[in-house]
Enzyme design. Structure first.
Site, PDB file in Angstrom:
ATOM      1  N   GLY A  12       0.811  -1.213   0.000  1.00  0.00           N
ATOM      2  CA  GLY A  12       0.000   0.000   0.000  1.00  0.00           C
ATOM      3  C   GLY A  12       0.840   1.258   0.000  1.00  0.00           C
ATOM      4  N   PHE A  15      -0.840   7.009   2.864  1.00  0.00           N
ATOM      5  CA  PHE A  15      -0.076   7.830   3.800  1.00  0.00           C
ATOM      6  C   PHE A  15       0.867   6.988   4.647  1.00  0.00           C
ATOM      7  CE2 PHE A  15      -3.728  10.678   3.025  1.00  0.00           C
ATOM      8  CZ  PHE A  15      -3.035  11.830   2.699  1.00  0.00           C
ATOM      9  N   GLY A  16       0.372   5.838   5.165  1.00  0.00           N
ATOM     10  CA  GLY A  16       1.206   5.004   6.019  1.00  0.00           C
ATOM     11  C   GLY A  16       2.354   4.364   5.272  1.00  0.00           C
ATOM     12  N   VAL A  80      -1.908  -7.375  -4.628  1.00  0.00           N
ATOM     13  CA  VAL A  80      -1.676  -8.411  -3.629  1.00  0.00           C
ATOM     14  C   VAL A  80      -2.966  -9.210  -3.427  1.00  0.00           C
ATOM     15  CG1 VAL A  80      -1.089  -8.873  -1.219  1.00  0.00           C
ATOM     16  CG2 VAL A  80       0.092  -7.061  -2.475  1.00  0.00           C
ATOM     17  N   GLU A 171     -17.775  18.572   3.767  1.00  0.00           N
ATOM     18  CA  GLU A 171     -16.906  19.225   2.784  1.00  0.00           C
ATOM     19  C   GLU A 171     -17.476  19.072   1.381  1.00  0.00           C
ATOM     20  OE1 GLU A 171     -12.705  18.797   5.284  1.00  0.00           O
ATOM     21  OE2 GLU A 171     -13.111  17.473   3.581  1.00  0.00           O
ATOM     22  N   ALA A 317      -5.559   9.902   8.406  1.00  0.00           N
ATOM     23  CA  ALA A 317      -4.186   9.952   7.921  1.00  0.00           C
ATOM     24  C   ALA A 317      -3.160  10.154   9.035  1.00  0.00           C
ATOM     25  CB  ALA A 317      -4.049  11.051   6.864  1.00  0.00           C
TER      26      ALA A 317
END
Length: 437
Positions: A12, A15-16, A80, A171, A317
């Site tokens: 992945g 952000f991480g 994956v 938003e 995030a």
């Protein structure tokens, strides 16, 4: 890449995953980052792509471009589909296998429809660039159809229903009413723009339920003032191609339902045979390792990490970024033969924008902001967090153009073909097919 170095495989490039790969740049390891896309998407601004405030390339950055010159890094574009735990290898859909010494699962989350009838089939998620482009094209197409056949407006052609009163929902709702009022009113001078409705549906009796009550009140007041119709405390019962039905029995005619009501762990989590908790998240120990797998970590939306009181961390995030930095430190400790340390998330605040000069912010230390100050703080934070100087400059220019001209970027209709079923990733939301008017 040196074969005598331990290999860290990261699944992945969100952000991480991206933060972890960057944090290990000087460590004596091989880093292999796997993602089905060759770019990283700045998801907090997807709604602006969907409402023509920004263009797709302004919130995305090629993964290989981020890591140019890194000798201990390799990017693999692939999907994956599983893990061979005995052989310590990640399995890709094309049959390839990638061995690992350490595995970090950072595959993120997908849309949660909560089992509501018709929601997955007839609503638009907002998790990928493809989602944002498809939604933008669909909305413009509804206005083009209404311009040609005004009599169809009564069928709900110009009704946009946003499901979910969290930050993404408000938003999106705020951006939609500004788009219609400031841009579409000039694009479609013959349409009765007062009949273009934005309706926000939330199962709870308020929006931004995790925020301070004063901020909730401000958000509700601003949304109503800008023309958003709030349906609070009335959950969605089912969705059809031409309407949304609420549990109260109310029927809202519409051809556009935007699903911003929640997330669940990506489908990869269901395929690994690991213990899971609410929303499909993978159970982890205090140091973010998987029980029974001392060389496997899980971070971000995929991880069921908990705070000191046993509550699950929010799927945001900042949690993924801090978790990635923590895992980088733990891998270093393991390489040095040291014990790992527990993960402690430090909450530094949350923000949400409602529209021009209107936002809410809860910052560290109990500081709460509303109005223009919170709005400019929101703009500055998101601009700084974008990856790449060029992206920041493009976004800044676009925001300035939108601000001073009350206009938006190119309002183009693209036809996005669904990805073939046999090519869908194991850890990304499937492409949605929608019924067009």
């Amino acid at each position: 890449m040196a074969q005598d170095r331990p290999r860290v495989v990261i699944v992945g490039a969100g952000f991480g995953g991206l933060t972890l790969a960057r944090a290990l740049r000087r460590d004596p390891v091989e880093v292999v980052l796997i993602d089905r896309q060759n770019y990283h998407t700045f998801q907090p601004l997807l709604y602006q792509v969907a409402t023509a405030g920004l263009e797709p390339e302004e919130i995305a950055h090629a993964v290989r471009g981020i890591f140019q010159g890194r000798r201990n890094f390799r990017f693999v574009m692939g999907t994956v589909v599983g893990v061979d735990w005995d052989a310590q290898a990640v399995l890709l859909e094309d049959g390839d296998r990638i061995d690992f010494d350490y595995l970090v699962l950072a595959a993120g989350a997908t849309t949660n429809y909560f089992g509501i009838e018709g929601a997955a089939e007839y609503s638009f998620p907002l998790k990928t660039l493809e989602d944002a482009i498809a939604l933008r094209s669909h909305i413009i197409r509804q206005f083009e159809e209404a311009d040609r056949h005004p009599e169809r407006i009564r069928e709900g052609l110009l009704n946009i229903v946003v499901v979910g009163g969290g930050p993404t929902g408000i938003e999106m709702a705020g951006a939609l009413v500004e788009w219609f009022e400031l841009v579409f009113r000039k694009d479609y001078p013959h349409l009765p723009m007062n009949r273009a409705r934005v309706l926000l549906v939330e199962a709870l009796d308020t929006v931004l339920a995790t925020y301070d009550e004063r901020l909730q009140q401000y958000a509700r007041r601003q949304l109503r003032r800008r023309g958003v119709e709030l349906h609070l405390g009335d959950p969605v019962a089912r969705v059809t191609p031409d309407a949304v039905y609420l549990q109260s029995g109310e029927r809202i005619p519409t051809r556009t339902v935007i699903w911003a009501a929640g997330v669940r762990a990506c489908p990869l989590a269901d395929r690994l045979g690991l213990p899971q908790t609410r929303g499909g998240r993978i159970e982890v120990e205090a140091d973010l390792r998987v029980p029974g797998h001392p060389n496997v970590f899980v971070i971000g939306d995929l991880a069921a990490s908990r705070d000191e009181n046993g509550r699950l961390h929010p799927q945001m995030a900042p949690v993924a970024i801090q978790g990635a930095r923590h895992v980088a430190r733990q891998i270093r400790r393991l390489l040095q033969g040291q014990e790992t340390e527990p993960f402690h998330y430090r909450h530094r605040g949350t923000m949400a924008t409602i529209g021009r000069h209107a936002a809410v912010a809860e910052l560290k230390g109990g500081l709460r902001l509303t109005g223009p100050l919170a709005w400019f703080a929101w703009l500055a934070l998101h601009l700084v967090q974008l990856i790449g100087f060029r992206n920041r400059l493009q976004v800044l220019i676009n925001w300035a153009w939108n601000y001073f001209t009350y206009d938006r970027s190119a309002r183009l209709i693209f036809h996005i073909q669904p990805v073939p079923a046999d090519y869908l990733p194991a850890y990304a939301p499937p492409q949605q097919t929608t019924t067009e008017a």
